[in-house]
Design a protein around this motif. Structure first.
Motif, PDB file in Angstrom:
ATOM      1  N   PRO A   2       0.293  -1.490   0.126  1.00 22.45           N
ATOM      2  CA  PRO A   2       0.152  -0.177  -0.528  1.00 22.45           C
ATOM      3  C   PRO A   2       1.195   1.189  -0.224  1.00 22.45           C
ATOM      4  CG  PRO A   2      -0.650  -1.806   1.777  1.00 22.45           C
ATOM      5  CD  PRO A   2       0.653  -1.824   0.974  1.00 22.45           C
ATOM      6  N   SER A   4       3.640   2.092  -1.464  1.00 20.73           N
ATOM      7  CA  SER A   4       4.190   1.727  -2.523  1.00 20.73           C
ATOM      8  C   SER A   4       3.130   2.947  -3.731  1.00 20.73           C
ATOM      9  CB  SER A   4       4.622   0.805  -3.362  1.00 20.73           C
ATOM     10  OG  SER A   4       5.604   0.711  -2.863  1.00 20.73           O
ATOM     11  N   ASP A   5       2.218   2.186  -3.746  1.00 18.95           N
ATOM     12  CA  ASP A   5       0.870   2.788  -4.366  1.00 18.95           C
ATOM     13  C   ASP A   5       0.208   3.975  -4.402  1.00 18.95           C
ATOM     14  OD1 ASP A   5       0.502   0.994  -5.747  1.00 18.95           O
ATOM     15  OD2 ASP A   5      -1.111  -0.518  -4.040  1.00 18.95           O
ATOM     16  N   ILE A   6       0.263   4.107  -2.623  1.00 23.40           N
ATOM     17  CA  ILE A   6       0.232   5.879  -2.450  1.00 23.40           C
ATOM     18  C   ILE A   6       0.850   7.239  -2.914  1.00 23.40           C
ATOM     19  CG2 ILE A   6      -0.218   7.607   0.063  1.00 23.40           C
ATOM     20  CD1 ILE A   6      -1.796   5.527   0.865  1.00 23.40           C
ATOM     21  N   LEU A   8       3.650   6.692  -5.042  1.00 17.80           N
ATOM     22  CA  LEU A   8       3.365   6.576  -6.773  1.00 17.80           C
ATOM     23  C   LEU A   8       2.253   8.165  -6.536  1.00 17.80           C
ATOM     24  CD1 LEU A   8       3.954   5.773  -9.339  1.00 17.80           C
ATOM     25  CD2 LEU A   8       2.469   4.049  -9.560  1.00 17.80           C
ATOM     26  N   GLN A   9       0.795   8.196  -6.143  1.00 18.61           N
ATOM     27  CA  GLN A   9      -0.361   8.680  -6.350  1.00 18.61           C
ATOM     28  C   GLN A   9       0.370   9.882  -6.319  1.00 18.61           C
ATOM     29  OE1 GLN A   9      -3.603   7.120  -4.701  1.00 18.61           O
ATOM     30  NE2 GLN A   9      -4.508   5.518  -6.078  1.00 18.61           N
TER      31      GLN A   9
END
Length: 60
Positions: A2, A4-6, A8-9
């Motif tokens: 999670p 990494s996703d945040i 990246l966003q």
């Protein structure tokens, strides 16, 4: 993951903001940009045609 996703966003959002701000500062007049480019080419050609004088240091 999670995190990494945040992460990246957040980078994507920031990159979009920066691109938008950069677009405001782009030169709108392409003719001016073209003239400046050719002026620099002409200056470069003049510098090549007239090289600097030879150094004043003489061999002993």
């Amino acid at each position: 993951m999670p995190f990494s996703d945040i992460h990246l966003q957040l980078h994507t959002i920031r990159a979009t903001e920066l691109r938008t701000r950069a677009a405001m500062y782009r030169p709108q007049n392409q003719l001016l940009r073209l003239r400046l480019g050719w002026l620099l080419v002409e200056l470069g050609l003049r510098l090549v045609q007239h090289p600097a004088r030879s150094p004043r240091i003489r061999a002993v």
